[in-house]
Scaffold this active site. Sequence first.
Site, PDB file in Angstrom:
ATOM      1  N   THR A  77       6.336  -9.197  15.013  1.00 41.35           N
ATOM      2  CA  THR A  77       6.544  -8.724  16.387  1.00 41.35           C
ATOM      3  C   THR A  77       8.002  -8.946  16.775  1.00 41.35           C
ATOM      4  OG1 THR A  77       4.248  -9.162  17.001  1.00 41.35           O
ATOM      5  CG2 THR A  77       5.858  -9.052  18.799  1.00 41.35           C
ATOM      6  N   HIS A 206       1.758 -14.165   7.645  1.00 44.61           N
ATOM      7  CA  HIS A 206       0.326 -14.450   7.794  1.00 44.61           C
ATOM      8  C   HIS A 206      -0.599 -13.313   7.370  1.00 44.61           C
ATOM      9  CE1 HIS A 206      -0.936 -12.345  11.608  1.00 44.61           C
ATOM     10  NE2 HIS A 206       0.370 -12.313  11.807  1.00 44.61           N
ATOM     11  N   CYS A 327     -10.402  -3.624  25.046  1.00 46.68           N
ATOM     12  CA  CYS A 327     -11.219  -3.672  26.259  1.00 46.68           C
ATOM     13  C   CYS A 327     -10.322  -3.850  27.471  1.00 46.68           C
ATOM     14  CB  CYS A 327     -12.186  -4.840  26.198  1.00 46.68           C
ATOM     15  SG  CYS A 327     -13.317  -4.713  24.818  1.00 46.68           S
TER      16      CYS A 327
HETATM   17  C1  LIG Z   1       0.275  -7.742  12.269  1.00 43.54           C
HETATM   18  C2  LIG Z   1       1.296  -6.680  12.378  1.00 43.54           C
HETATM   19  C3  LIG Z   1       2.470  -6.866  13.112  1.00 43.54           C
HETATM   20  C4  LIG Z   1       2.719  -8.121  13.932  1.00 43.54           C
HETATM   21  O1  LIG Z   1       3.053  -9.208  13.140  1.00 43.54           O
HETATM   22  P1  LIG Z   1       3.064 -10.681  13.751  1.00 43.54           P
HETATM   23  O2  LIG Z   1       3.712 -11.498  12.682  1.00 43.54           O
HETATM   24  O3  LIG Z   1       1.633 -11.046  13.965  1.00 43.54           O
HETATM   25  O4  LIG Z   1       3.842 -10.677  15.003  1.00 43.54           O
HETATM   26  C5  LIG Z   1       3.396  -5.850  13.131  1.00 43.54           C
HETATM   27  N1  LIG Z   1       3.188  -4.707  12.460  1.00 43.54           N
HETATM   28  C6  LIG Z   1       2.079  -4.489  11.749  1.00 43.54           C
HETATM   29  C7  LIG Z   1       1.905  -3.188  11.028  1.00 43.54           C
HETATM   30  C8  LIG Z   1       1.090  -5.454  11.687  1.00 43.54           C
HETATM   31  O5  LIG Z   1      -0.026  -5.209  10.995  1.00 43.54           O
END
Ligand SMILES: *Cc1c(COP(=O)(O)O)cnc(C)c1O
Length: 382
Positions: A77, A206, A327
């Site tokens: 993010t 993650h 939701c």
């Molecule tokens: C999960 C995800 C994110 C966000 O990643 P975070 O490390 O959770 O902030 C961004 N882009 C895609 C395509 C994702 O699947």
Amino acid sequence: MCSQPIYFDYAATTPVDPRVATIMAQCLTQEGTFANPASRSHMLGWIAEQAVERARSQVSELINADPREIVWTSGATEANNLALTGFMRANCKRGRHLVTSTIEHKAVIDTALALETEGFKVTFLTPDSYGRISPNCLKEALRDDTVLVSLMAANNEIGTINDIQRLGEIVREHGAAFHVDAVQAIGKLWIDLELLPVDMMSMTAHKIYGPKGIGALFVRKGIHIEPLIHGGGHERGMRSGTLATHQITGMGEAFSLARKDFIKEVNHLENLREKLLFGLNRIKGVKINNDPDKCVPNIVNVGFEGLDSETLLMALRDFAMSTGSACNSANIDPSYVLTGIGMSRKRALESIRFSFGRYTTDKDIDKLLTELDKILPKLRYE
Ligand SMILES: *Cc1c(COP(=O)(O)O)cnc(C)c1O
């Protein structure tokens, strides 16, 4: 005893690999690598710095980049925010137009919308019915003042893979920069940044067995971005803040394992997918929403005709899956990704994403299919 649900939500997050957890734990306590990696005045600081730099190399090796092109962030993010906002602000004298798509992750879409309020212009491309951005569609959207294009390598709900090579060539020919959100592609698709015409790329730990709260932005040499977070000038001024040694070493180890076991891992995922698709295709009223040919191997998005997905999720309580829907108090909004590829609201609300990974077994798939066989007729004819 209550047993844990069987996990089919790997695209949302993965458990941390025990080998990763071991390395992380070594960076916390007094006996471990706990010092501030920016401390230059003592050996403990140097050791922590070494651990961070080793992880930087591990991350860059998986994607064939230079370690100096990796900027640590708190996740994808933040990496997406930094890429879009940081680049648009730093390059606003050259142009103020950004091109992205309607089915990007919210971290890209909402950043683009925030940039609009700063006076930047954004074009949101519409993908085809499988979620792909066509090269011609991109070409037509490029303008004289386009400085950045941001498109994802693989979609998080339907797994669709974009032709990053081709799209990047078009962006390059135009003289703009290309940002790619590669979160769902890492560890599933082979990414070689020495060959790919990509200027910035977002990653997170993650979703490939590393910890939450750590990610990175690849910033190709020569690309200028403004920092969003100001402070001690860490990460060559692009992202200040004391580096989270435990998180970073965890991400490094996760990326290193992904590289080492790449073929094995992809084979495992492909076998699971084949088994799941074979089983699903035998069930009446089931429609596969994604294109299995040009899709990451760990995501299967499924429509269940005449059944609302929330009801189905409730009935499948021994399993953990998700819908892309959100939701909003009284209403349920269908997934914007599914409606974004032209699906009706009704069909989108009948869809569930199954995503699997390193610890999913054939037996897990069998249990899921058996349960579906058992409950679908009941739910349909109650
Ligand atoms: C999960 C995800 C994110 C966000 O990643 P975070 O490390 O959770 O902030 C961004 N882009 C895609 C395509 C994702 O699947």
